[in-house]
Write a protein that holds these residues in place. Structure first.
Motif, PDB file in Angstrom:
ATOM      1  N   SER A 100       0.814  -1.302  -0.048  1.00 28.92           N
ATOM      2  CA  SER A 100      -0.070  -0.037  -0.106  1.00 28.92           C
ATOM      3  C   SER A 100       0.899   1.171   0.031  1.00 28.92           C
ATOM      4  O   SER A 100       0.359   2.415   0.388  1.00 28.92           O
ATOM      5  CB  SER A 100      -1.074   0.037   1.254  1.00 28.92           C
ATOM      6  N   LEU A 114      -4.371   5.471  -3.092  1.00 30.52           N
ATOM      7  CA  LEU A 114      -4.249   4.131  -2.753  1.00 30.52           C
ATOM      8  C   LEU A 114      -5.392   3.396  -3.357  1.00 30.52           C
ATOM      9  O   LEU A 114      -5.232   2.318  -3.745  1.00 30.52           O
ATOM     10  CB  LEU A 114      -3.957   3.846  -1.117  1.00 30.52           C
ATOM     11  N   LEU A 118      -5.104   0.506  -6.116  1.00 27.91           N
ATOM     12  CA  LEU A 118      -5.591  -0.678  -5.727  1.00 27.91           C
ATOM     13  C   LEU A 118      -6.677  -1.170  -6.746  1.00 27.91           C
ATOM     14  O   LEU A 118      -6.877  -2.504  -7.219  1.00 27.91           O
ATOM     15  CB  LEU A 118      -6.015  -1.020  -4.516  1.00 27.91           C
ATOM     16  N   LEU A 134      -3.973  -7.431  -0.585  1.00 32.59           N
ATOM     17  CA  LEU A 134      -3.171  -6.585   0.060  1.00 32.59           C
ATOM     18  C   LEU A 134      -2.418  -7.218   1.267  1.00 32.59           C
ATOM     19  O   LEU A 134      -3.251  -7.546   2.168  1.00 32.59           O
ATOM     20  CB  LEU A 134      -4.186  -5.303   0.452  1.00 32.59           C
TER      21      LEU A 134
END
Length: 167
Positions: A100, A114, A118, A134
């Protein structure tokens, strides 16, 4: 639940790590560093050779451990994810592990960046038939279960799993 081990935590060289796994009856291995080199830095021929070695020993590779998003924010090395996807497909892995971004001074402030990164990563992996996992990592922007919950909630439309290594 099935037991798996990250091979480079046994040895940076794959063959000795696989011998230990065989002695312990471990049939599933995660690959991160193979023969001293991060898997995503291997070329296609090398990844094919790794896949053949795993098959010959009766091993499965359920997860490819990439360093994707383990850089300072807002760097996104899409080539790392793409090579991770290629390796996962070749190895028959169902998941790619990602991070992350290295922890910012104010992690909530980078959450839009982020979640966008993602979501795109989840879309790319899904198109290849691979899942995205993750990792909760203390040096990254998702360092706690609460932070992971916030990110997963913000990713309502993306399918992302979690990896929590309590060690």
């Amino acid at each position: 639940m099935r037991l798996a081990v990250i091979t480079d935590e046994i040895s940076p060289d794959l063959a000795p790590a696989l011998r230990v796994c065989q002695e312990l009856g471990i049939e599933a291995v995660e690959l991160r560093v193979v023969n001293g080199v991060q898997l995503v830095e291997h070329d296609a021929a090398s990844v094919r050779a790794v896949a053949a070695l795993l098959r010959a020993g009766g091993f499965r590779c359920p997860v490819v451990d990439t360093p994707f998003l383990k850089d300072p924010v807002p760097q996104v090395a899409w080539d790392v994810l793409d090579r991770g996807i290629e390796a996962a497909v070749e190895l028959g892995a169902g998941l790619i592990r990602v991070f992350s971004g290295l922890r910012a001074d104010d992690p909530p402030s980078i959450r839009p960046w982020l979640t966008e990164a993602l979501a795109e990563a989840a879309e790319r992996t899904a198109q290849a038939g691979v899942g995205l996992a993750l990792e909760i990592e203390h040096v990254c922007n998702v360092a706690t279960g609460a932070e992971a919950r916030e990110v997963l909630d913000a990713l309502a439309s993306a399918t992302v799993s979690l990896v929590w290594d309590p060690g």
